[in-house]
Motif scaffolding. Structure first.
Motif, short mmCIF file in Angstrom:
data_model
loop_
_atom_site.label_atom_id
_atom_site.label_comp_id
_atom_site.label_asym_id
_atom_site.label_seq_id
_atom_site.Cartn_x
_atom_site.Cartn_y
_atom_site.Cartn_z
N ASP A 81 0.82 -1.21 0.00
CA ASP A 81 0.00 0.00 0.00
C ASP A 81 0.85 1.26 0.00
O ASP A 81 0.45 2.28 -0.56
CB ASP A 81 -0.92 -0.01 1.23
N PRO A 130 -6.53 3.21 -3.32
CA PRO A 130 -7.65 2.28 -3.50
C PRO A 130 -8.36 2.43 -4.85
O PRO A 130 -8.97 1.47 -5.33
CB PRO A 130 -8.60 2.65 -2.34
N HIS A 189 -7.80 3.14 3.39
CA HIS A 189 -8.72 2.15 3.95
C HIS A 189 -8.28 0.76 3.53
O HIS A 189 -7.95 0.52 2.36
CB HIS A 189 -10.15 2.42 3.48
N SER A 190 -8.26 -0.16 4.49
CA SER A 190 -7.94 -1.55 4.22
C SER A 190 -8.95 -2.41 4.98
O SER A 190 -8.89 -2.52 6.21
CB SER A 190 -6.52 -1.87 4.68
N SER A 213 -9.17 1.91 8.92
CA SER A 213 -8.66 3.11 8.26
C SER A 213 -7.32 3.49 8.88
O SER A 213 -7.12 3.34 10.09
CB SER A 213 -9.64 4.27 8.39
N TYR A 251 2.27 -3.03 4.14
CA TYR A 251 1.03 -3.73 3.79
C TYR A 251 0.03 -3.47 4.91
O TYR A 251 0.22 -3.95 6.04
CB TYR A 251 1.29 -5.22 3.62
N LEU A 252 -1.00 -2.74 4.61
CA LEU A 252 -1.92 -2.31 5.66
C LEU A 252 -2.83 -3.43 6.13
O LEU A 252 -3.24 -3.44 7.30
CB LEU A 252 -2.77 -1.14 5.15
N ALA A 253 -3.20 -4.37 5.27
CA ALA A 253 -4.18 -5.40 5.63
C ALA A 253 -3.71 -6.21 6.84
O ALA A 253 -4.49 -6.46 7.76
CB ALA A 253 -4.46 -6.31 4.45
#
Length: 721
Positions: free
Chosen positions: A550, A565, A615-616, A620, A678-680
């Motif tokens: 991200d 996104p 946003h993931s 947020s 990596y935000l997730a």
């Protein structure tokens, strides 16, 4: 009863393994080289010197335990012998790589340097397509610079006197060899370590020649003369490719043509390797055999296949030396010489053992080449070709007697099938190193390989030969037309929608699964080979599911990219250099035009910082990204940091800046290099994770830290009391 049943199952499995190894006994020598390569790969994969030493110690312990168990080599079963030899070759590979890394040790430049560079030119390369000349210089010891540096000089400042051996002086700007900009990216520092280059940079004015040098070595002079002669006979981009095919000099190839060749899957034609060496040696072998057969007394007195093999060997060795003796060329020449030997002795020349012997010869001298795309692409392609044509079904099909139409159709089908197999074989390698792979390469190679092998190279060789008597012009014209057709094919395929697929880099473990599966498929002959599809399938699934990062931050903190996104690639700086832009785009698996962060609706920017929300899933993340190095009131900055989850800046940030999750400022980036977020799963990958513990990283970090401490001490000593 249960223990007896288990014992029976183990006994049956043991017997089955022995029978399988016995059936595959002809292929076992190939795995000796695989084990040697695994030891080299282990040295690169494991950080620090302690882990490789642990691998060596454990492998030796396992080998000694086997020897103690069976007491002697003759008492060992086939499976135990394979394991014993494999462990020893693993040790040999790891130890060879460790010895090589220490033997080439050359400390890099600690910090950027500007001044007058004086030294002796060791090598010269002209790059007309880039309007520059590249020089390898050994600086004067009094300058305190690394032992060897590489500098670029604008072509307009070039001089015929700038030849190897000349002592020159000019203003220069030097930088330490660049580490990888992002995780998984290309590390020039790693290559520079093994090339013994301590710095790179540019000469800023025309060098003064303090002492003239020679004209260079005989081969270098001959290579330069042939390259210039070919470019004079074949104008434009075709001349650059013609020079490459003859001498390996890629400096005259236009960048747009080189990119088209890469995108269309034809870049292997520009690297002097198996195709070129085989075509030359095969032509010389066949021509010598046919010519000598015209003289019956010679045919009766000499063994013509042996004489023809000798002529082909001399041609191959000469071509290898003329083209610079690069690793793929040496590998191809070594394999071709073994093929000639097999032909001369009446043995089967198509064998994986020949490939293994060529690989082993290269790895003994340049073990680090195992990790480079050139070695991997070259050996993967030729291994796949041999495995395909060595298959019984292919052998039977090739031996079937057909009419001329059937033979033509069979040749076309085999060319397509070979190209398709090569495309799928090379795709994991291309994705691992470059994050992209061509999709139509099989179709392009169906045209390009025969065109290059049977039209372009013979025409070029004939034109060079006829130039000795001044009548080569018509053949140069035909050669230029054929090369223009090759360039047109490359551009047509590269411009086709969907010609290139981009994927996020999935890392070394996934690539290792691809390699293990591919070797298992190509190197065994019995039905057990199909088990190799299991790791290939797992690796394919993991690669397809690998998410793109991200956020990406280069090691200097000056370039930040957001994988938005809405599908856009958002850049922190409107003016981003080509190399940084390419690195960021490849890491993000993005193809298109990026946009500047101030033009993206999701960001709010002022002169010093940009704020955005990513946003993931249901979560947020508020991100704060620094844009300048101007002084900011600490209280306001601390308050902004507390409201952010992530703070990124290429400047030093005070301890009062405490975001809720992650902070990357100048201090951290100097220690870990570039990073991908990596935000997730709230994961951060760094360049240091792939390179720390290895000499090109550790020595650079240690020297940089020492230079900073020295500069700090000098500032304190000059501060008024």
């Amino acid at each position: 009863m249960a223990s007896l049943h288990r014992f029976s199952m183990v006994a049956r499995a043991h017997a089955g393994l022995g029978q399988w190894l016995l059936a595959e006994r002809d292929q076992l020598p190939v795995w000796i080289v695989v084990a040697f390569g695994a030891g080299i790969a282990a040295w690169f994969a494991l950080p620090g010197s302690e882990w490789p030493m642990a691998v060596i110690a454990l492998s030796l312990a396992g080998a000694l335990a086997l020897l103690a168990r069976f007491r002697s080599w003759s008492a060992m079963e086939l499976g135990a012998r394979c394991l014993f030899v494999g462990l020893l070759m693993l040790v040999a590979g790891c130890a060879t790589m460790a010895w090589r890394a220490e033997r080439v040790a050359a400390d890099p430049l600690a910090a950027p340097w500007f001044g007058t560079l004086a030294g002796r030119i060791e090598a010269r390369e002209t790059l007309p397509a880039r309007d520059r000349v590249r020089l390898i210089v050994r600086p004067a010891p009094a300058l305190g610079l690394p032992e060897r540096v590489r500098v670029n000089l604008d072509l307009e400042l070039d001089s015929p006197a700038l030849q190897p051996g000349a002592i020159v002086s000019a203003r220069a700007r030097l930088m330490p060899p660049a580490q990888a900009a992002l995780p998984g990216g290309y590390s020039f520092a790693q290559r520079a370590w093994f090339d013994r280059l301590g710095a790179t940079g540019s000469l800023l004015d025309r060098p003064r020649v303090l002492r003239p040098g020679g004209a260079g070595g005989l081969l270098d002079s001959l290579r330069a003369w042939i390259s210039a002669h070919i470019q004079a006979q074949v104008p434009g981009g075709a001349g650059g490719i013609a020079a490459t095919l003859a001498t390996g000099d890629r400096g005259a190839i236009r960048e747009e043509d080189a990119e088209a060749m890469r995108a269309s899957g034809l870049a292997h034609l520009l690297s002097i390797s198996g195709l070129h060496v085989t075509a030359l040696i095969g032509a010389v072998w066949l021509l010598t055999l046919r010519l000598l057969a015209l003289f019956p007394p010679l045919a009766r007195a000499w063994r013509l296949p042996l004489v023809a093999a000798g002529a082909g060997a001399l041609a191959g060795i000469g071509y290898t030396l003329l083209t610079g003796a690069e690793v793929p060329t040496i590998r191809s020449c070594a394999a071709a010489l073994l093929v000639l030997l097999a032909l001369a002795l009446g043995r089967d020349p198509v064998s994986p053992r020949l490939i293994a012997a060529g690989a082993f010869a290269v790895l003994l001298v340049w073990p680090e080449s195992l990790m480079g795309p050139s070695f991997q692409l070259s050996f993967a392609a030729v291994t796949a070709i041999v495995a395909l044509h060595d298959h019984p079904a292919m052998r039977n099909w090739a031996a079937t007697d057909l009419g001329w139409a059937g033979r033509a159709g069979r040749s076309l089908a085999m060319t397509f099938l070979t190209g398709l197999l090569i495309e799928f074989t090379l795709m994991p390698i291309a994705l691992h190193h470059f994050g992209k792979a061509g999709l139509y390469g099989a179709l392009a190679n169906m045209i390009a390989i025969p065109l290059t092998t049977f039209v372009i190279m013979p025409l070029e060789a004939l034109a060079l030969l006829l130039d000795l008597v001044g009548i080569g012009a018509p053949f140069w014209w035909l050669c230029g037309v054929a090369i223009e057709a090759l360039i047109d094919v490359a551009h047509a395929v590269a411009d086709t929608p969907g010609a290139v697929a981009l994927f996020p880099r999935s890392g070394a473990p996934v690539f290792a699964l691809f390699v293990i599966g591919g070797l298992w498929l190509f190197l065994w002959r019995t039905r057990g080979r199909w088990l190799g599809l299991v790791p290939v399938a797992i690796a394919s699934l993991l690669a397809a599911l690998q998410p793109a990062p991200d956020l990406m931050v280069t090691g200097d903190g000056q370039h930040v990219a957001v994988n938005a996104p809405d599908g856009a690639l958002v850049l922190l700086r409107r003016r981003t250099g080509d190399f940084a832009l390419q690195s960021l785009s490849e890491s993000a698996a993005f193809q298109g035009e990026p946009i500047a962060i101030e033009d993206w609706p999701g960001a709010r920017c002022n002169a010093d910082f940009c704020s955005l929300v990513l946003h993931s899933g249901e979560r947020s993340h508020r991100v704060l990204i620094g844009r300048s190095r101007e002084r900011v009131p600490e209280r306001a900055l601390a308050a902004a940091c507390r409201r952010a989850d992530i703070v990124i800046a290429g400047r030093w940030l005070p301890a009062s800046c405490r975001p809720r999750w992650f902070k990357a400022d100048r201090v951290l980036l100097d220690r870990i290099g570039g990073l991908a977020i990596y935000l997730a799963d709230r994961k951060v990958r760094t360049v240091a994770q792939g390179h720390a513990g290895h000499p090109w990283w550790d020595r650079a970090m240690a020297l940089r830290q020492a230079a900073r401490e020295k500069a700090r001490a000098e500032r304190l000593s000059t501060r008024p009391r």
